[in-house]
Design a protein around this motif. Structure first.
Motif, PDB file in Angstrom:
ATOM      1  N   TYR A  26      -0.249  49.989  15.123  1.00 33.74           N
ATOM      2  CA  TYR A  26      -1.165  49.738  16.232  1.00 33.74           C
ATOM      3  C   TYR A  26      -0.327  49.342  17.441  1.00 33.74           C
ATOM      4  O   TYR A  26       0.834  48.949  17.309  1.00 33.74           O
ATOM      5  N   SER A  27      -0.904  49.450  18.619  1.00 35.80           N
ATOM      6  CA  SER A  27      -0.177  49.175  19.854  1.00 35.80           C
ATOM      7  C   SER A  27      -0.011  47.678  20.111  1.00 35.80           C
ATOM      8  O   SER A  27      -0.871  46.861  19.764  1.00 35.80           O
ATOM      9  N   SER A  33       0.669  40.052  18.596  1.00 34.30           N
ATOM     10  CA  SER A  33       1.925  39.293  18.562  1.00 34.30           C
ATOM     11  C   SER A  33       1.837  38.049  19.431  1.00 34.30           C
ATOM     12  O   SER A  33       2.407  37.003  19.089  1.00 34.30           O
ATOM     13  N   GLN A  34       1.114  38.123  20.556  1.00 35.56           N
ATOM     14  CA  GLN A  34       0.943  36.945  21.403  1.00 35.56           C
ATOM     15  C   GLN A  34       0.122  35.870  20.676  1.00 35.56           C
ATOM     16  O   GLN A  34       0.456  34.681  20.711  1.00 35.56           O
ATOM     17  N   ALA A  35      -0.966  36.313  20.027  1.00 36.48           N
ATOM     18  CA  ALA A  35      -1.810  35.374  19.295  1.00 36.48           C
ATOM     19  C   ALA A  35      -1.040  34.743  18.149  1.00 36.48           C
ATOM     20  O   ALA A  35      -1.171  33.543  17.862  1.00 36.48           O
ATOM     21  N   MET A  36      -0.211  35.550  17.475  1.00 35.46           N
ATOM     22  CA  MET A  36       0.608  35.033  16.388  1.00 35.46           C
ATOM     23  C   MET A  36       1.640  34.043  16.907  1.00 35.46           C
ATOM     24  O   MET A  36       1.881  32.989  16.301  1.00 35.46           O
ATOM     25  N   GLY A  37       2.262  34.364  18.049  1.00 35.25           N
ATOM     26  CA  GLY A  37       3.256  33.470  18.628  1.00 35.25           C
ATOM     27  C   GLY A  37       2.696  32.091  18.905  1.00 35.25           C
ATOM     28  O   GLY A  37       3.353  31.075  18.664  1.00 35.25           O
ATOM     29  N   LYS A  38       1.472  32.045  19.409  1.00 37.75           N
ATOM     30  CA  LYS A  38       0.831  30.758  19.695  1.00 37.75           C
ATOM     31  C   LYS A  38       0.580  29.965  18.417  1.00 37.75           C
ATOM     32  O   LYS A  38       0.764  28.741  18.382  1.00 37.75           O
ATOM     33  N   LYS A  85      -1.590  31.031   5.759  1.00 41.91           N
ATOM     34  CA  LYS A  85      -3.018  30.741   5.919  1.00 41.91           C
ATOM     35  C   LYS A  85      -3.338  30.316   7.345  1.00 41.91           C
ATOM     36  O   LYS A  85      -4.343  30.745   7.935  1.00 41.91           O
ATOM     37  N   LYS A  86      -2.477  29.481   7.924  1.00 39.05           N
ATOM     38  CA  LYS A  86      -2.733  28.932   9.256  1.00 39.05           C
ATOM     39  C   LYS A  86      -2.302  29.862  10.384  1.00 39.05           C
ATOM     40  O   LYS A  86      -2.774  29.700  11.514  1.00 39.05           O
ATOM     41  N   CYS A  87      -1.432  30.818  10.085  1.00 38.78           N
ATOM     42  CA  CYS A  87      -0.942  31.726  11.135  1.00 38.78           C
ATOM     43  C   CYS A  87      -1.534  33.124  10.949  1.00 38.78           C
ATOM     44  O   CYS A  87      -2.562  33.439  11.531  1.00 38.78           O
ATOM     45  N   ASP A  88      -0.934  33.958  10.126  1.00 39.02           N
ATOM     46  CA  ASP A  88      -1.449  35.310   9.917  1.00 39.02           C
ATOM     47  C   ASP A  88      -2.902  35.300   9.468  1.00 39.02           C
ATOM     48  O   ASP A  88      -3.729  36.068   9.963  1.00 39.02           O
ATOM     49  N   GLY A  89      -3.204  34.427   8.520  1.00 34.75           N
ATOM     50  CA  GLY A  89      -4.541  34.418   7.936  1.00 34.75           C
ATOM     51  C   GLY A  89      -5.639  34.006   8.883  1.00 34.75           C
ATOM     52  O   GLY A  89      -6.819  34.280   8.631  1.00 34.75           O
ATOM     53  N   GLY A 206       7.316  49.384  28.724  1.00 38.73           N
ATOM     54  CA  GLY A 206       6.487  48.752  29.732  1.00 38.73           C
ATOM     55  C   GLY A 206       5.491  47.745  29.206  1.00 38.73           C
ATOM     56  O   GLY A 206       5.071  46.855  29.940  1.00 38.73           O
ATOM     57  N   LEU A 207       5.079  47.844  27.932  1.00 38.88           N
ATOM     58  CA  LEU A 207       4.154  46.874  27.369  1.00 38.88           C
ATOM     59  C   LEU A 207       4.887  45.586  27.037  1.00 38.88           C
ATOM     60  O   LEU A 207       6.098  45.562  26.854  1.00 38.88           O
ATOM     61  N   GLU A 208       4.129  44.520  26.926  1.00 35.62           N
ATOM     62  CA  GLU A 208       4.723  43.222  26.618  1.00 35.62           C
ATOM     63  C   GLU A 208       4.368  42.803  25.202  1.00 35.62           C
ATOM     64  O   GLU A 208       3.233  42.937  24.760  1.00 35.62           O
ATOM     65  N   THR A 209       5.359  42.318  24.488  1.00 37.26           N
ATOM     66  CA  THR A 209       5.145  41.773  23.161  1.00 37.26           C
ATOM     67  C   THR A 209       5.758  40.378  23.132  1.00 37.26           C
ATOM     68  O   THR A 209       6.134  39.829  24.157  1.00 37.26           O
ATOM     69  N   VAL A 210       5.846  39.799  21.945  1.00 35.23           N
ATOM     70  CA  VAL A 210       6.441  38.472  21.796  1.00 35.23           C
ATOM     71  C   VAL A 210       7.494  38.531  20.707  1.00 35.23           C
ATOM     72  O   VAL A 210       7.241  39.058  19.619  1.00 35.23           O
ATOM     73  N   GLU A 211       8.683  38.037  21.002  1.00 36.63           N
ATOM     74  CA  GLU A 211       9.751  37.952  20.009  1.00 36.63           C
ATOM     75  C   GLU A 211      10.246  36.520  19.971  1.00 36.63           C
ATOM     76  O   GLU A 211      10.678  35.980  20.986  1.00 36.63           O
ATOM     77  N   GLY A 212      10.178  35.919  18.812  1.00 40.79           N
ATOM     78  CA  GLY A 212      10.638  34.546  18.676  1.00 40.79           C
ATOM     79  C   GLY A 212       9.876  33.581  19.555  1.00 40.79           C
ATOM     80  O   GLY A 212      10.404  32.555  19.987  1.00 40.79           O
ATOM     81  N   GLY A 213       8.615  33.896  19.823  1.00 44.79           N
ATOM     82  CA  GLY A 213       7.788  33.029  20.630  1.00 44.79           C
ATOM     83  C   GLY A 213       7.904  33.254  22.119  1.00 44.79           C
ATOM     84  O   GLY A 213       7.192  32.632  22.906  1.00 44.79           O
TER      85      GLY A 213
END
Length: 250
Positions: A26-27, A33-38, A85-89, A206-213
């Motif tokens: 998925y794109s 990734s941003q939601a996961m980083g938080k 559970k608290k992150c991915d889940g 050009g898209l933005e992701t999150v690496e290492g927060g």
């Protein structure tokens, strides 16, 4: 789809396509990734760390181990299943990604007499299963190699052990028969070093992701360390890059 792999598979001479899942099937525009980083940052803070120190360690562990969780397990003795559970889940994936008929058609058109299709993810099996099910492609994946968080000594990409384990579990002995696509340059470079034959870097310029927060513009740092890998920005380009594996005139 087989996500629980209790034993080694029987050797099969057909090549294996190993698909990364997150930010590849998925794109990155989904903002997962941003939601996961938080969530990961919040987990670091929950350990009693100050905000700045939490950010520092998050990035440090991601950079050193390829997965922040690896550092947390090694240095903070946390329960990886609690982390999951608290992150991915806790991610509302159903609100962030939807069934993808174009992806499904792409995977359907792979000639199964010429190749098998497996997932290769740094996530736990439950997250991988959720993503594949929501995208509507879980029935097209033969098996998933995932990080087994129930094992305190689990490995992950880009560690060589993870790739070696993937080959054993998929029942393939020749690394040149391993096809691989991932959005992480480090993960693709690691596969190349092990002799995996046809590696592709999925790079949505050009898209933005999150690496290492930390936020990162995808493709902003060039193509270094991937001299022998093909770089694509759309998954449908695999029809050309790996044309020998697709049903003709599909």
């Amino acid at each position: 789809m087989t996500v629980e792999l209790a034993q080694e598979s029987i050797v099969d001479d057909r090549p294996v396509i190993f698909l990364d899942i997150d930010n590849t099937l998925y794109s990155a525009s989904s903002q997962i990734s941003q939601a996961m980083g938080k969530r990961i940052h919040a987990y670091f803070v929950s350990l009693g760390l100050e905000e700045e120190r939490a950010s520092e360690l998050h990035h440090k562990y991601y950079t050193e181990y390829g997965l922040a969780l690896r550092g947390l397990v090694r240095h903070h003795e946390i329960d990886p299943l609690d982390f999951d559970k608290k992150c991915d889940g806790s991610l509302p994936l159903e609100d962030m990604i939807k069934p993808d008929p174009i992806l499904r058609k792409l995977l359907q058109d792979i000639d199964r007499s010429k190749a098998r299709v497996w997932g290769l993810t740094n996530a736990y099996k439950s997250h991988a299963s959720r993503v594949l099910s929501i995208l509507g492609v879980d029935d097209l994946i033969e098996g998933v190699i995932y990080c087994d968080y129930s094992d305190p000594n689990f490995s992950c990409k880009p560690e060589p052990d993870f790739y070696h384990s993937a080959m054993r579990k998929a029942g393939i002995t020749d690394p040149k028969k391993c096809y691989f696509i991932d959005d992480s340059r480090n993960n693709v470079a690691a596969a190349q070093r092990l002799g995996w034959g046809r590696c592709v870097h999925f790079c949505e310029q050009g898209l933005e992701t999150v690496e290492g927060g930390k936020p990162k513009r995808i493709g902003a740092d060039g193509k270094e360390a991937l001299q022998d890998a093909v770089v694509i920005g759309r998954l449908v380009e695999l029809r050309t890059v790996w044309s020998e594996l697709f049903v003709k005139d599909s």
